[in-house]
Design an enzyme around this catalytic site. Sequence first.
Site, PDB file in Angstrom:
ATOM      1  N   THR A 115       0.851  -1.202   0.000  1.00 21.71           N
ATOM      2  CA  THR A 115       0.000   0.000   0.000  1.00 21.71           C
ATOM      3  C   THR A 115       0.878   1.241   0.000  1.00 21.71           C
ATOM      4  OG1 THR A 115       0.062   0.136   2.417  1.00 21.71           O
ATOM      5  CG2 THR A 115      -1.848  -0.964   1.431  1.00 21.71           C
ATOM      6  N   ASP A 116       0.326   2.338  -0.454  1.00 23.25           N
ATOM      7  CA  ASP A 116       0.920   3.612  -0.051  1.00 23.25           C
ATOM      8  C   ASP A 116       0.534   3.798   1.413  1.00 23.25           C
ATOM      9  OD1 ASP A 116       2.145   6.057   0.174  1.00 23.25           O
ATOM     10  OD2 ASP A 116       1.325   6.859  -1.692  1.00 23.25           O
TER      11      ASP A 116
END
Length: 874
Positions: A291-292
Amino acid sequence: MAFITCLTVVSLLVSPITSSPVDPSHVDPADILKRDPVPAGYQSPPYYPTPKGGWVSDWAEAYAKAYDVVSNMTLAEKINMTTGTGIFMGPCVGQTGSAERFGIPNICLMDSPLGIRNTDHNTAFPPGITVGATFDKDLMYARGVALGEEARGKGVNVLMGPVVAPLGRKPRGGRNWEGFGADPSLQAIGAAQTIKGMQSTGVIATLKHFIGYEQEEDRMSSIITQGYSSNIDDRTLHELYLWPFAEGVKAGVGSVMIAYNDVNGSACSQNSKLINGVLKDELGFQGFVVTDWLAQIGGVSSALAGLDMSMPGDGAVPLFGDSYWGSDLSKSVLNGTVPLDRLNDMVTRIVATWFKFGQDKDFPLPNFSSNTLDRTGEIYPGALFSPIGIVNQYVNVQANHNIVARAVARDAITLLKNDHNILPLKRNDSLKVFGTDAGGNPDGINSCSDHGCDKGVLVEGWGSGTSRLPYLITPQDAIANRSSNAKFYITDTFPSDVTANSNDVAVVFINSDSGENYITVEGNPGDRTVSGLYAWHNGDELVQAAAEKFSKVVVVVHTVGPIILEKWIDLPSVKSVVFAHLPGQEAGNSLVDVLFGDYSPSGHLPYTIPRNESDYPKSVGLINQPFGQIQDTFTEGLYIDYRHFQSANITPRYPFGHGLSYTTFNITEPTLSVITPLDSEYPAARPAKNATPTYSDVIPPPSEVAWPKTNFTRIWRYLYPYLDNPSAAAKTNSTSYPYPSGYSTIPKPAPRAGGAEGGNPALWDIAYSVNVTVRNTGSRPGKAVAQLYVELPSSLALDTPRLQLRQFEKTRTLAPGQSEVVTMELTRKDLSVWDVVVQDWKAPVGGEGVKIWVGQSVGDLSVVCEVGGECGSA
Ligand code: NOJ
């Protein structure tokens, strides 16, 4: 000294402090996952299950090693691999848990794409946009190697770069400077070279942000906000935005970071079509998807959609000690909501990547803290009561990387105009230097956290894509060192007392900054909302004032992207304009190398410079609205940057690829050889997948995630995989979980466009090889760039941009009269369009009607080859 990083600030802003931990088995999709409808025609259909990793031969050995480890891991060890330990819960910007029994430490993930962020004794290299402007594959690779060496030296397992999204669709977009320029092939080549360089050192690269992340404002989703939806049609996705990701995967990238925004109404963190379908099946990506930071909005939903690692691990509200995964993922696996084989695949992908780059052998542990520069400090600053220890060992990883940093900055310098050969300057020329952009930051070179200010020479944008400067050579330092006759006016207001002599050369420094959305600089929240495409700090007025007084004016521009030059470019005294992009720590040295003629400029524009902002399509403007989810619909399709200017028949101020030298070159004698004939519309059938690892499907005993009873000190708010009552968790009924519509555990047929990393290997068959002779026709030595653009025939029956960059090569330094034969190869894919019906790449049979142009910019193409016909001058 403690760093306040973006993440806390951002998350606290976007997330209310009232939420309770989110139990993925009780997610109410009507709430957190709610999205607004997207315009008709844009869709993100379900794509389940996640294709398992391990079917590509190049990765077979790494997967075999991973299998041996993962098949012996407990559930707790597996969960540890997938979930960060929490924000500020370790030395790096993010780290996973560990599996020490197998020698796997907490895997350290760090920014940035231009150097190791928030540490010391590191190099601050020029960012992507400057690298793109070099058009030099060797320098792209060399910088990648140096970045990898520095990461390894600091104990960073995963260095989070390069950036290819944003691609540069929106000229005002805040983070375009982190990538290589507004063209998919330039981005692709920049990224592939960087990845190969970085990963040759054993460091895992992260290609980011997947995908359609073209504006800063309103990018994030949380339980109270919805990030914008980038609505992209299938063909545009494939031919523009996915192109550099495909080349990055082909280059073997070990990890891919998803973007904050939605695509076609589905958040990138859990968009099954994009992660499962496009990235893992069609592009055959074998590494792990991360994920960011705080981009995850659902636990089970993201696991099913193909996410492999949650960073920094926190749930909806950071620092609350809860996670969408961590112990909740333990629960979801025990109760059967998340299939065990999905968890096994996540872990296998992560562990295989770790093996693939040899991190099981002599890879250092982190020897720095990204939270503080002090020697001792809190080991887990996110915990209220953290143990204290030595956190910074101040390991110097710079080696001789200043050489490559300077070479990149120098070879990126782009000379746009040079009337009467005012440049190069002579040592004893009388120089009057204006502008704060020539000097330093009066508060100190690293006084603004993550470079969140524009003071002094602009050498990086702002945000997480930065690193601290170990030192900074300003233009003022370097000019003073070089010139015997320079006077400096480090001010943005033209001084009233300055006298101009007829021989004086005024050198005026101006800049334009942008960055990431968690910092606002001079009213610009990342994107250039307030400044627009004009120079900051009244830079245009400074140039105008200098041009009024002096008859010879040189303008030096440090910029994140295009700026409008019209207020002064045609003034008779503005003789020379130099774009130095964002040069990093060697700003001054690289600039004087060129200004004083030790080197001829050889950079080229990695984007178009328009005459007016209104020359761009309307749809590439920033979007801001007070209520509801922003629908950012890419209605311009393939027509961004020069593709648009050509189709709209608008002559820009300077075309994409433009860049002068102190000498001149010509490109002649084009020849074309057919290497692999394009004897069919579509590529040969894809190879079948090899087998992937198979594990026991027996759900492990709940005791595997019970809190350890001995030798364990629990850190408050740290994210663990453990459950208070694992047996109870195992009994929850998984049928209560509302699986996404279209969810299935039956694998989809392998997509025909896939078959290896990047896609069907036949797409990379070399179709044609083009030779041209590049000759130095001037009187000084210099390097030239040959740029190859393809023109596809209308027989493909698709509306296609007239010219598309597909290859380039920079020559070595050529002495006057000297020449070099440059060879550029074109693959089948380079000549194909994406057929949305067949879902494959379609090329003109026999190359019929294809034209291949070579020149020194998209506006200066001197030779052309017609496939099946003649080659000659254009
Ligand atoms: C958010 C940024 O978008 C990403 O590029 C960065 O790697 C993470 N924050 C971690 O700092």
